[in-house]
Scaffold this active site. Structure first.
Site, PDB file in Angstrom:
ATOM      1  N   LYS A 133     -26.569   1.120  19.422  1.00  0.00           N
ATOM      2  CA  LYS A 133     -26.423   2.623  19.601  1.00  0.00           C
ATOM      3  C   LYS A 133     -24.969   3.062  20.050  1.00  0.00           C
ATOM      4  O   LYS A 133     -24.458   2.754  21.013  1.00  0.00           O
ATOM      5  CB  LYS A 133     -27.315   3.038  20.755  1.00  0.00           C
ATOM      6  CG  LYS A 133     -27.345   4.658  20.973  1.00  0.00           C
ATOM      7  CD  LYS A 133     -28.549   4.968  21.876  1.00  0.00           C
ATOM      8  CE  LYS A 133     -28.837   6.375  22.000  1.00  0.00           C
ATOM      9  NZ  LYS A 133     -27.815   7.422  22.148  1.00  0.00           N
TER      10      LYS A 133
ATOM     11  N   CYS B  79      -1.033  -3.370  60.414  1.00  0.00           N
ATOM     12  CA  CYS B  79      -0.295  -4.023  61.282  1.00  0.00           C
ATOM     13  C   CYS B  79       0.860  -3.120  61.511  1.00  0.00           C
ATOM     14  O   CYS B  79       1.619  -3.366  62.404  1.00  0.00           O
ATOM     15  CB  CYS B  79       0.287  -5.428  60.834  1.00  0.00           C
ATOM     16  SG  CYS B  79       1.329  -5.282  59.619  1.00  0.00           S
TER      17      CYS B  79
ATOM     18  N   ARG C 141     -23.873  17.693  14.492  1.00  0.00           N
ATOM     19  CA  ARG C 141     -25.206  17.708  14.823  1.00  0.00           C
ATOM     20  C   ARG C 141     -25.651  19.285  15.220  1.00  0.00           C
ATOM     21  O   ARG C 141     -26.618  19.710  14.950  1.00  0.00           O
ATOM     22  CB  ARG C 141     -25.576  16.671  15.864  1.00  0.00           C
ATOM     23  CG  ARG C 141     -27.232  16.721  16.007  1.00  0.00           C
ATOM     24  CD  ARG C 141     -27.752  15.596  16.828  1.00  0.00           C
ATOM     25  NE  ARG C 141     -29.232  15.590  17.054  1.00  0.00           N
ATOM     26  CZ  ARG C 141     -29.574  16.634  18.054  1.00  0.00           C
ATOM     27  NH1 ARG C 141     -28.883  17.223  18.886  1.00  0.00           N
ATOM     28  NH2 ARG C 141     -30.997  16.689  18.188  1.00  0.00           N
TER      29      ARG C 141
ATOM     30  N   TYR D  73       0.909  -1.127  -0.006  1.00  0.00           N
ATOM     31  CA  TYR D  73       0.095  -0.150   0.003  1.00  0.00           C
ATOM     32  C   TYR D  73       0.773   1.429  -0.020  1.00  0.00           C
ATOM     33  O   TYR D  73       0.671   2.217  -0.727  1.00  0.00           O
ATOM     34  CB  TYR D  73      -1.153   0.048   1.187  1.00  0.00           C
ATOM     35  CG  TYR D  73      -1.990   1.187   1.034  1.00  0.00           C
ATOM     36  CD1 TYR D  73      -3.125   1.152   0.652  1.00  0.00           C
ATOM     37  CD2 TYR D  73      -1.463   2.536   1.821  1.00  0.00           C
ATOM     38  CE1 TYR D  73      -3.915   2.253   0.673  1.00  0.00           C
ATOM     39  CE2 TYR D  73      -2.214   3.650   1.818  1.00  0.00           C
ATOM     40  CZ  TYR D  73      -3.577   3.446   1.412  1.00  0.00           C
ATOM     41  OH  TYR D  73      -4.339   4.389   1.282  1.00  0.00           O
TER      42      TYR D  73
ATOM     43  N   LYS E 297     -35.999   0.923  14.955  1.00  0.00           N
ATOM     44  CA  LYS E 297     -36.629   1.781  13.909  1.00  0.00           C
ATOM     45  C   LYS E 297     -37.470   0.943  13.106  1.00  0.00           C
ATOM     46  O   LYS E 297     -37.328  -0.355  12.641  1.00  0.00           O
ATOM     47  CB  LYS E 297     -35.756   2.251  13.012  1.00  0.00           C
ATOM     48  CG  LYS E 297     -34.517   3.029  13.603  1.00  0.00           C
ATOM     49  CD  LYS E 297     -33.599   3.514  12.683  1.00  0.00           C
ATOM     50  CE  LYS E 297     -32.360   4.472  13.449  1.00  0.00           C
ATOM     51  NZ  LYS E 297     -30.971   4.582  12.642  1.00  0.00           N
TER      52      LYS E 297
END
Ligand code: 9MJ
Length: 728
Positions: A135, A462, A156, A50, A313
């Site tokens: 969730k 002790c 949000r 990669y 849902k």
């Protein structure tokens, strides 16, 4: 799917007229590999390969800056640092969902009943189809794609207006920068940005090494990373993403897609390259929702990321439209939470506890807090280093975590006590708690100064010296059995179910017996009489007789139980069994040289030396002799007389309740056949033996593809192996 292109051979010399074609091929290949690696969790090429292709692309783009586009895999981290985050008005508001914290059954049933009522259904109508999802405990995010390119990512916010965090979201490798050709021209994908626990732990470790700020939990770390102004910082805080919904999308009338169900939409998002959680299920009716809630709850601790509940849902998008919204919450969805595993509370004091081996554990005394389903008032701080690392002081507000059956622990400080800020600390040497004022006059908050926790120099039980050996994190009391705390723990350990199994000899009774000085050594247990027991507070005749009967029964034991019961450092049940099997008799073990002990399976130099030293001490031999004189006996065998080791080198995990065998019996059988019985499932586990109510360990085994057996399967395996060995 893009086929693997021939990129493995040395790069073909680029035709000056063709670099755009090569660049496109390299980008497609890198995106394809990244999707396999980050989204499907199934890498197909070595990292080095990669990297080689990535470097080729970088070089080509450097030579042709005009061909660099923002959606190139090389452009995930952009250099610029923002002045501030810009508000973004969501084209379609981002919803919040109603949360139920009710019990497993009532939460799902209440939701199903509500949905049926709103839809005007009667009991005679068929059950409703739902989609059940985990969730995720992260941050909601809206990703806007125009013509298949990521153009904006927004938080949000208040649901109407969020913040533009595109520069940071581009660093998340699981989020595609470009989408395949068949996507609608406008597409907003909604989901959760979160941090995997392993990534969180590694991040905190790095932060610690670099003297940076550590984070209390993955959610906070993710939130901090998303709101950075410099995406270079976000890129060093690995985030992940799960898609679970849509925002704005090209309407059907203008060539947009047709989805009939939420589930179909999720599958389509998956085909477009978005990560969708593997646990997502269709569930019909309330009963299947309840099952989902239970199953996901049981596997919660085994998941690589935090979830705080499940979401139900309504699957049909038509029914979703029929149900509509109540203020800003959809009537077609509900979040059903699990008890929180982390809560904030205040540290009222820090004490220490002395354990069986003398280990001194600092414990935070907390303002009571309901976490992980129980009220917690104490949490372990592990050791002095952990306290320093987390910076915990009395008066601080901390996060307490209790996950599964694990002992509650303080994971970090969220609000330090006033005055712990360095700028307000008194001069060096000052310690108001010790009445030492230090030099000079301090500005400001002297009253708020809280001294750092210190390990006591003397054992609080002790009075013996407390020491920390070089290279060890733990402090220990040096009192040994002189220390009442260690004596109590030693007696409880001796009496434990898996050791001598003395029923009825619990915490309270041992406290009384040791405090009243009735019992000083283990053999004293077998010298107990009715009179001394009945003399104890709250001890009735009948209970005293029961204890004496249990003590009498315990005298017939096995060598491994007896050895384990002695509570030698480093000698757990498995080592005790190995020792018994190898030597056959206790005398052989007591007289063994370090070299001879080293011959035993799994016994290394530290264990061998510690065993040898233990049995060289006259007082320890004396304890053993006295126990034998009191009538404690066990069958002794010839050395290494053992069952065929057909499971040698195999690791087995037991979980749930087996139909006939007790857990200890199953463990004994497996160990006798040479298996190591472990407590948690990993890729290295050879088998999981699962019974009734198996939970997260079974889920983990299924996830990792570890073979799962039931009791009958386990017995068949042992039997078949033994038969084969016998024949061969
Ligand atoms: C989370 N937090 O995992 C929704 N969510 O759906 C899932 N949140 C959601 N769905 C509609 N799985 C609004 C929010």
């Amino acid at each position: 799917m893009t086929e693997n292109l021939d990129l493995f051979s040395a790069p073909a010399p680029v035709d000056p007229a063709q670099p755009a074609i090569r660049i496109k091929a390299l980008r497609d290949q890198l995106n394809h590999w990244a999707h396999q690696y980050y989204v499907l969790d199934a890498p197909t090429v070595p990292d080095a390969e990669y990297d080689r292709v990535y470097r080729e692309l970088q070089a080509l783009e450097a030579a042709h800056p005009d061909l660099v586009t923002p959606d190139s895999p090389t452009q995930r981290v952009i250099g610029a640092v923002m002045d501030g985050l810009v508000p973004v008005r969501h084209a379609v508001p981002m919803l919040s969902i109603h949360t139920e914290t009710d019990t497993e059954a009532t939460g799902a049933q209440a939701f199903d009943a509500r949905v049926r009522r709103e839809l005007g259904l009667s009991d005679a109508d068929p059950a409703i189809e739902y989609v059940a999802e985990p969730k995720f405990d992260g941050l909601a995010m809206s990703l806007r794609y125009e013509n298949g390119r990521l153009v904006q990512a927004a938080t949000r916010g208040d649901g109407e207006v969020g913040e533009d965090v595109t520069h940071n979201i581009r660093t998340i490798r699981q989020i595609p920068l470009t989408l395949p050709g068949d996507v609608p021209p406008l597409l907003e994908v909604r989901g959760e940005v979160y941090m995997r626990r392993a990534d969180f732990d590694a991040l905190n470790e790095r932060q610690r090494e670099q003297g940076g700020k550590t984070f209390v939990n993955p959610r906070n770390a993710a939130a901090g990373a998303v709101r950075q102004l410099d995406s270079g910082i976000t890129a060093q805080r690995p985030l992940s993403f799960f898609a679970y919904g849509l925002g704005a999308i090209t309407p059907l009338g203008e060539g947009g897609p047709v989805f009939r169900t939420h589930y179909e939409m999720l599958q389509t998002l998956k085909s477009w390259g978005f990560p969708v959680a593997a646990q997502v299920r269709i569930a019909v009716g309330a009963a299947e929702l309840v099952t989902f809630h239970r199953q996901v709850g049981a596997s919660r601790d085994a998941l690589p990321y935090d979830i705080d509940g499940v979401v139900y849902k309504v699957n049909s998008l038509q029914l979703q439209r029929d149900l509509g919204f109540k203020t800003r919450e959809p009537r077609w969805a509900v979040a059903h939470k699990y008890p929180a595993q982390e809560m904030a509370t205040k540290v009222e004091a820090i004490d220490v506890q002395v354990g069986r081996t003398g280990k001194i554990t600092p414990v935070a005394r907390l303002a009571p807090v309901f976490v992980g389903g129980v009220t917690v008032t104490n949490a372990t701080l592990h050791n002095l280093f952990e306290i320093r690392k987390k910076g915990v002081r009395v008066g601080d507000t901390v996060i307490v975590r209790r996950a599964g059956d694990v002992i509650p622990e303080v994971v970090g400080v969220i609000a330090p006590t006033l005055g712990t800020d360095v700028s307000s600390l008194p001069p060096r040497g000052a310690d108001p708690a010790l009445g030492r004022p230090g030099g000079g006059v301090m500005p400001g908050t002297r009253a708020g100064y809280v001294p750092n926790f210190r390990m006591p120099n003397a054992c609080p039980v002790c009075g013996s010296d407390v020491v920390r050996e070089k290279g060890e994190a733990n402090h220990r009391c040096t009192g040994g059995l002189f220390c009442a705390a260690q004596r109590k723990e030693a007696i409880l350990h001796f009496a434990a179910r898996r050791a001598m199994d003395i029923e009825g000899l619990g915490d309270k009774l041992v406290d009384q017996l040791v405090d009243a000085n009735v019992i000083r050594t283990l053999p004293d247990l077998y010298r107990l009489g009715l009179t001394s027991l009945v003399a104890l507070e709250r001890m009735a005749d009948k209970s005293a007789q029961n204890v004496l009967a249990a003590l009498e029964r315990s005298k017939q034991t096995t060598l491994p139980r007896f050895l384990f019961g002695l509570g030698l450092r480093h000698v757990g049940e498995a080592t005790a069994k190995d020792l018994a099997r190898h030597f056959g008799t206790l005398d052989a073990i007591m007289d063994a040289s370090v070299e001879q002990l080293l011959q035993v399976n799994d016994v290394g130099p530290v264990v061998a030396q510690s065993l040898h030293t233990f049995f060289q001490q006259a007082h320890n031999r004396e304890v053993v002799e006295q126990l034998r004189a009191c009538g404690v006996t066990w069958p002794e065998g010839a050395p290494a007389e053992r069952a065929p080791q057909i499971l040698a080198g195999k690791t087995v995990v037991l979980t749930g309740t087996l139909p006939t065998l007790g857990r200890d019996a199953a463990k004994d059988l497996l160990e006798a056949a040479g298996a190591k019985v472990a407590g948690s499932v990993s890729k290295k586990t050879s088998y999981v033996v699962a019974g009734e109510e198996a939970g997260s360990k079974l889920a983990k085994a299924l996830e990792l593809g570890v073979p799962v057996l039931d009791e009958a399967g386990m017995l068949a395996l042992l039997h078949a192996g033994a038969a084969a060995e016998g024949a061969g």
